[in-house]
Design a protein around this motif. Sequence first.
Motif, PDB file in Angstrom:
ATOM      1  N   MET A  22       0.837  -1.213   0.000  1.00 33.46           N
ATOM      2  CA  MET A  22       0.000   0.000   0.000  1.00 33.46           C
ATOM      3  C   MET A  22       0.868   1.258   0.000  1.00 33.46           C
ATOM      4  O   MET A  22       1.876   1.319   0.690  1.00 33.46           O
ATOM      5  N   ASN A  23       0.454   2.213  -0.762  1.00 32.48           N
ATOM      6  CA  ASN A  23       1.146   3.498  -0.809  1.00 32.48           C
ATOM      7  C   ASN A  23       0.182   4.547  -0.253  1.00 32.48           C
ATOM      8  O   ASN A  23      -0.888   4.773  -0.830  1.00 32.48           O
ATOM      9  N   PRO A  24       0.534   5.154   0.890  1.00 30.88           N
ATOM     10  CA  PRO A  24      -0.416   6.071   1.554  1.00 30.88           C
ATOM     11  C   PRO A  24      -0.798   7.281   0.704  1.00 30.88           C
ATOM     12  O   PRO A  24      -1.846   7.894   0.954  1.00 30.88           O
ATOM     13  N   ASP A  25       0.020   7.600  -0.294  1.00 29.77           N
ATOM     14  CA  ASP A  25      -0.297   8.768  -1.128  1.00 29.77           C
ATOM     15  C   ASP A  25      -1.070   8.401  -2.399  1.00 29.77           C
ATOM     16  O   ASP A  25      -1.372   9.284  -3.205  1.00 29.77           O
ATOM     17  N   CYS A  26      -1.349   7.106  -2.580  1.00 35.21           N
ATOM     18  CA  CYS A  26      -1.930   6.658  -3.846  1.00 35.21           C
ATOM     19  C   CYS A  26      -3.456   6.635  -3.773  1.00 35.21           C
ATOM     20  O   CYS A  26      -4.042   6.029  -2.879  1.00 35.21           O
ATOM     21  N   ILE A  27      -4.056   7.286  -4.754  1.00 32.97           N
ATOM     22  CA  ILE A  27      -5.515   7.413  -4.780  1.00 32.97           C
ATOM     23  C   ILE A  27      -6.199   6.044  -4.939  1.00 32.97           C
ATOM     24  O   ILE A  27      -7.242   5.791  -4.332  1.00 32.97           O
ATOM     25  N   PHE A  28      -5.593   5.153  -5.724  1.00 33.88           N
ATOM     26  CA  PHE A  28      -6.206   3.839  -5.912  1.00 33.88           C
ATOM     27  C   PHE A  28      -6.009   2.946  -4.674  1.00 33.88           C
ATOM     28  O   PHE A  28      -6.885   2.136  -4.362  1.00 33.88           O
ATOM     29  N   CYS A  29      -4.893   3.104  -3.969  1.00 35.55           N
ATOM     30  CA  CYS A  29      -4.738   2.389  -2.693  1.00 35.55           C
ATOM     31  C   CYS A  29      -5.806   2.845  -1.703  1.00 35.55           C
ATOM     32  O   CYS A  29      -6.351   2.034  -0.945  1.00 35.55           O
ATOM     33  N   LYS A  30      -6.107   4.139  -1.740  1.00 31.43           N
ATOM     34  CA  LYS A  30      -7.154   4.667  -0.842  1.00 31.43           C
ATOM     35  C   LYS A  30      -8.510   4.076  -1.216  1.00 31.43           C
ATOM     36  O   LYS A  30      -9.331   3.800  -0.342  1.00 31.43           O
ATOM     37  N   PRO A  32      -0.283   6.395 -10.891  1.00 32.46           N
ATOM     38  CA  PRO A  32       0.796   5.405 -10.867  1.00 32.46           C
ATOM     39  C   PRO A  32       0.480   4.196  -9.992  1.00 32.46           C
ATOM     40  O   PRO A  32       1.189   3.908  -9.014  1.00 32.46           O
ATOM     41  N   HIS A  33      -0.616   3.533 -10.295  1.00 33.59           N
ATOM     42  CA  HIS A  33      -1.013   2.252  -9.669  1.00 33.59           C
ATOM     43  C   HIS A  33      -1.631   1.479 -10.834  1.00 33.59           C
ATOM     44  O   HIS A  33      -2.622   1.946 -11.424  1.00 33.59           O
ATOM     45  N   LEU A  34      -1.024   0.342 -11.158  1.00 33.15           N
ATOM     46  CA  LEU A  34      -1.466  -0.403 -12.346  1.00 33.15           C
ATOM     47  C   LEU A  34      -2.988  -0.487 -12.464  1.00 33.15           C
ATOM     48  O   LEU A  34      -3.669  -0.800 -11.485  1.00 33.15           O
ATOM     49  N   GLU A  75      -2.774  -4.796  -4.399  1.00 33.28           N
ATOM     50  CA  GLU A  75      -1.435  -4.359  -4.008  1.00 33.28           C
ATOM     51  C   GLU A  75      -0.978  -3.212  -4.906  1.00 33.28           C
ATOM     52  O   GLU A  75      -1.341  -3.158  -6.075  1.00 33.28           O
ATOM     53  N   HIS A  76      -0.164  -2.335  -4.352  1.00 31.91           N
ATOM     54  CA  HIS A  76       0.304  -1.176  -5.112  1.00 31.91           C
ATOM     55  C   HIS A  76       1.532  -1.509  -5.967  1.00 31.91           C
ATOM     56  O   HIS A  76       2.575  -1.870  -5.430  1.00 31.91           O
ATOM     57  N   TYR A  77       1.374  -1.410  -7.270  1.00 32.44           N
ATOM     58  CA  TYR A  77       2.513  -1.451  -8.201  1.00 32.44           C
ATOM     59  C   TYR A  77       2.315  -0.324  -9.196  1.00 32.44           C
ATOM     60  O   TYR A  77       1.199  -0.097  -9.677  1.00 32.44           O
TER      61      TYR A  77
HETATM   62 ZN    ZN Z   1      -1.648   2.389  -5.093  1.00 37.04          ZN
END
Ligand code: ZN
Length: 136
Positions: free
Chosen positions: A1-9, A97-99, A46-48
Motif C-alpha cells: 500500500m502506498n499512503p499517497d496513492c488514490i487507488f490504494c485509498k 501510478p497504480h497499475l 497491491e500497489h505497483y
Molecule cells: Zn496504489
Amino acid sequence: MNPDCIFCKIVKGEIPCAKVYENQKYVAFLDITPVNPGHTLVIPKEHYEDLLNTPDSVLDGMLNDSKKIAKAVLKAVGAEGFNLTVNVGPVSGQVVPHLHIHIMPRFPNDGHHLFKGGAYKEGEIQKVAEKIRQNL
Ligand code: ZN
Ligand code: 5GP
C-alpha cells in the motif's frame, strides 16, 4: 500500500468508488471521467506503479477477470465492443501510478478514434523488429 496513492485509498475504502467487482487480488470500479458510461478500471489490490513493475504472480488472472468484467460491462450498457488499455508511463497518458486496466465500452459513432497509424521508411520495419528481438 502506498499512503499517497488514490487507488490504494480506494482499495482501503478511504475514498468511495462505484465498485463492480472484487476478489482476493483485484478490485474493479467505474472511472470517474468515463470515455463512455460503464468505463471500468481493474486494479490489483497491491500497489505497483505500472505493468512493468508488477510481478507476474500479481498479473496472473488479471486478464481473465478483466474479460469476465468486460462481458458484464457490455451487457449492462448495451455496448457492442470495447477497448482494453493499459497506459504505462506519463508519456502514454498514465496519470495514476497504480497499475490499472481500462475497459472502455464502445458504441457506433461515439466520436472516439483509435490511434492514427503512420508508416515505416524503406527497410526500417525489419531493423525495428530485429532490435526488439535482440532485447527479448
Ligand atoms: Zn496504489
Ligand atoms: P490513466 O490515465 O492513469 O491510465 O487513467 C487513470 C484513470 O483514473 C483516469 O481515467 C481517471 O478518470 C481515473 N481516476 C482518477 N482518479 C479517480 C478516482 O478518484 N476515482 C475513480 N473512480 N477514478 C479515478
